[in-house]
Design a protein around this motif. Sequence first.
Motif, PDB file in Angstrom:
ATOM      1  N   SER A  97       0.820  -1.195   0.000  1.00 43.91           N
ATOM      2  CA  SER A  97       0.000   0.000   0.000  1.00 43.91           C
ATOM      3  C   SER A  97       0.861   1.255   0.000  1.00 43.91           C
ATOM      4  CB  SER A  97      -0.899   0.026   1.241  1.00 43.91           C
ATOM      5  OG  SER A  97      -1.648   1.227   1.308  1.00 43.91           O
TER       6      SER A  97
ATOM      7  N   ARG B 183      -2.987   7.867   4.017  1.00 42.60           N
ATOM      8  CA  ARG B 183      -4.121   7.308   4.766  1.00 42.60           C
ATOM      9  C   ARG B 183      -5.221   6.739   3.894  1.00 42.60           C
ATOM     10  NH1 ARG B 183      -6.116  11.689   9.018  1.00 42.60           N
ATOM     11  NH2 ARG B 183      -5.896  12.931   7.164  1.00 42.60           N
TER      12      ARG B 183
ATOM     13  N   ALA C   7      -3.639   3.337   2.943  1.00 39.29           N
ATOM     14  CA  ALA C   7      -3.217   2.488   4.063  1.00 39.29           C
ATOM     15  C   ALA C   7      -4.402   2.059   4.923  1.00 39.29           C
ATOM     16  CB  ALA C   7      -2.175   3.213   4.901  1.00 39.29           C
ATOM     17  N   ASP C   8      -5.356   2.960   5.167  1.00 39.44           N
ATOM     18  CA  ASP C   8      -6.522   2.593   5.965  1.00 39.44           C
ATOM     19  C   ASP C   8      -7.354   1.520   5.264  1.00 39.44           C
ATOM     20  OD1 ASP C   8      -5.675   4.446   7.826  1.00 39.44           O
ATOM     21  OD2 ASP C   8      -7.285   5.889   7.441  1.00 39.44           O
TER      22      ASP C   8
ATOM     23  N   ALA D   1      -6.157  -0.691   3.120  1.00 39.99           N
ATOM     24  CA  ALA D   1      -5.367  -1.928   3.172  1.00 39.99           C
ATOM     25  C   ALA D   1      -5.548  -2.635   4.518  1.00 39.99           C
ATOM     26  CB  ALA D   1      -3.892  -1.612   2.920  1.00 39.99           C
ATOM     27  N   VAL D   2      -5.522  -1.883   5.601  1.00 41.03           N
ATOM     28  CA  VAL D   2      -5.708  -2.468   6.935  1.00 41.03           C
ATOM     29  C   VAL D   2      -7.127  -3.016   7.078  1.00 41.03           C
ATOM     30  CG1 VAL D   2      -5.832  -1.906   9.403  1.00 41.03           C
ATOM     31  CG2 VAL D   2      -3.899  -1.080   8.025  1.00 41.03           C
ATOM     32  N   ALA D   3      -8.109  -2.271   6.573  1.00 35.18           N
ATOM     33  CA  ALA D   3      -9.511  -2.696   6.695  1.00 35.18           C
ATOM     34  C   ALA D   3      -9.786  -3.996   5.929  1.00 35.18           C
ATOM     35  CB  ALA D   3     -10.440  -1.589   6.206  1.00 35.18           C
TER      36      ALA D   3
ATOM     37  N   ASP E 177      -8.059  -6.561   6.068  1.00 36.95           N
ATOM     38  CA  ASP E 177      -7.752  -7.614   7.033  1.00 36.95           C
ATOM     39  C   ASP E 177      -7.251  -8.887   6.350  1.00 36.95           C
ATOM     40  OD1 ASP E 177      -7.463  -8.612   9.602  1.00 36.95           O
ATOM     41  OD2 ASP E 177      -9.506  -9.404   9.671  1.00 36.95           O
TER      42      ASP E 177
ATOM     43  N   PRO F 111      -0.432  -8.828   7.044  1.00 40.39           N
ATOM     44  CA  PRO F 111       0.391  -7.636   7.187  1.00 40.39           C
ATOM     45  C   PRO F 111       0.335  -6.762   5.933  1.00 40.39           C
ATOM     46  CG  PRO F 111       1.732  -9.643   7.373  1.00 40.39           C
ATOM     47  CD  PRO F 111       0.330 -10.060   7.096  1.00 40.39           C
ATOM     48  N   VAL F 112       0.360  -5.455   6.168  1.00 45.69           N
ATOM     49  CA  VAL F 112       0.367  -4.479   5.079  1.00 45.69           C
ATOM     50  C   VAL F 112       1.785  -3.944   4.943  1.00 45.69           C
ATOM     51  CG1 VAL F 112      -0.532  -2.264   4.267  1.00 45.69           C
ATOM     52  CG2 VAL F 112      -2.042  -3.850   5.509  1.00 45.69           C
TER      53      VAL F 112
ATOM     54  N   LEU G  62       3.820  -1.063   3.639  1.00 47.82           N
ATOM     55  CA  LEU G  62       3.720   0.315   3.155  1.00 47.82           C
ATOM     56  C   LEU G  62       4.953   0.628   2.323  1.00 47.82           C
ATOM     57  CD1 LEU G  62       2.442   2.089   6.389  1.00 47.82           C
ATOM     58  CD2 LEU G  62       1.093   1.207   4.468  1.00 47.82           C
TER      59      LEU G  62
END
Length: 179
Positions: A50, A54, A57-58, A60-62, A64, A67-68, A70
Motif C-alpha cells: 500500500s 491514509r 493504508a486505511d 489496506a488495513v480494513a 484484514d 500484514p500491510v 507500506l
Amino acid sequence: MQLYLVRHPPPIVAAGVCYGRSDLAVDPREQARIVAALLPHLPEGAPLYSSPLRRCADLAVALDRGPVILDERLMEIDFGSWELRAWDDIGRAEIDAWAADTCGYRPGGGESVLHMATRIAAFHDALLAAGKTQAVVICHAGAIRLLRERARGLAPPEMARAAAAASHRIAYGELVLLP
C-alpha cells in the motif's frame, strides 16, 4: 505475476481541489462499502502493498488480509505548491507549462510524471525480483496507470508518456487486474 491493483476510496476534500500527495482521510462508510465489494475478488495469502497515504493504508488495513507493506514508491504525484489549492486558482501559465511537457514538468515545483514513473518502475521490478506469483496493491490512479504501462514492458520515459496520454477512467475503489 498477477497484480490486483485497487484505487483508494474518495478522499474527503472539496471538489475541484488538487490533492496529489496530501494525506487525506476517507468516509468510513464508503471505505466499508469498498471493502465488502473487494473481498470476494482478492486472493487470500497474497502479499498486500500500500501507499502510506491514509486513503490507501486505511483501506489496506480494513481488508484484514494479513500484514500491510507500506511502500513510499506507491504514493501519488507530489504537486508541490499546488497541493490543496483549487485547480481554478492555479495560474493558467502554470497549467499550460505542464500541458506542454506533461512528463518532465514539475507542477507546483513538486514531482514530474517521469520521476513518479521511475519510482513506480522500481517498485514493479522489486516485486518481480521477489518471485511472487500474486500481489495486492492499494494505491492511486496515477500509480495504477504507470504500473499498467510497466507491466506492458515499457521503460520509465515511455511509461510516463503513455500514462500522461491515457484518459483517467479508474474509479475510486476500482479493482484493476494485470496479468
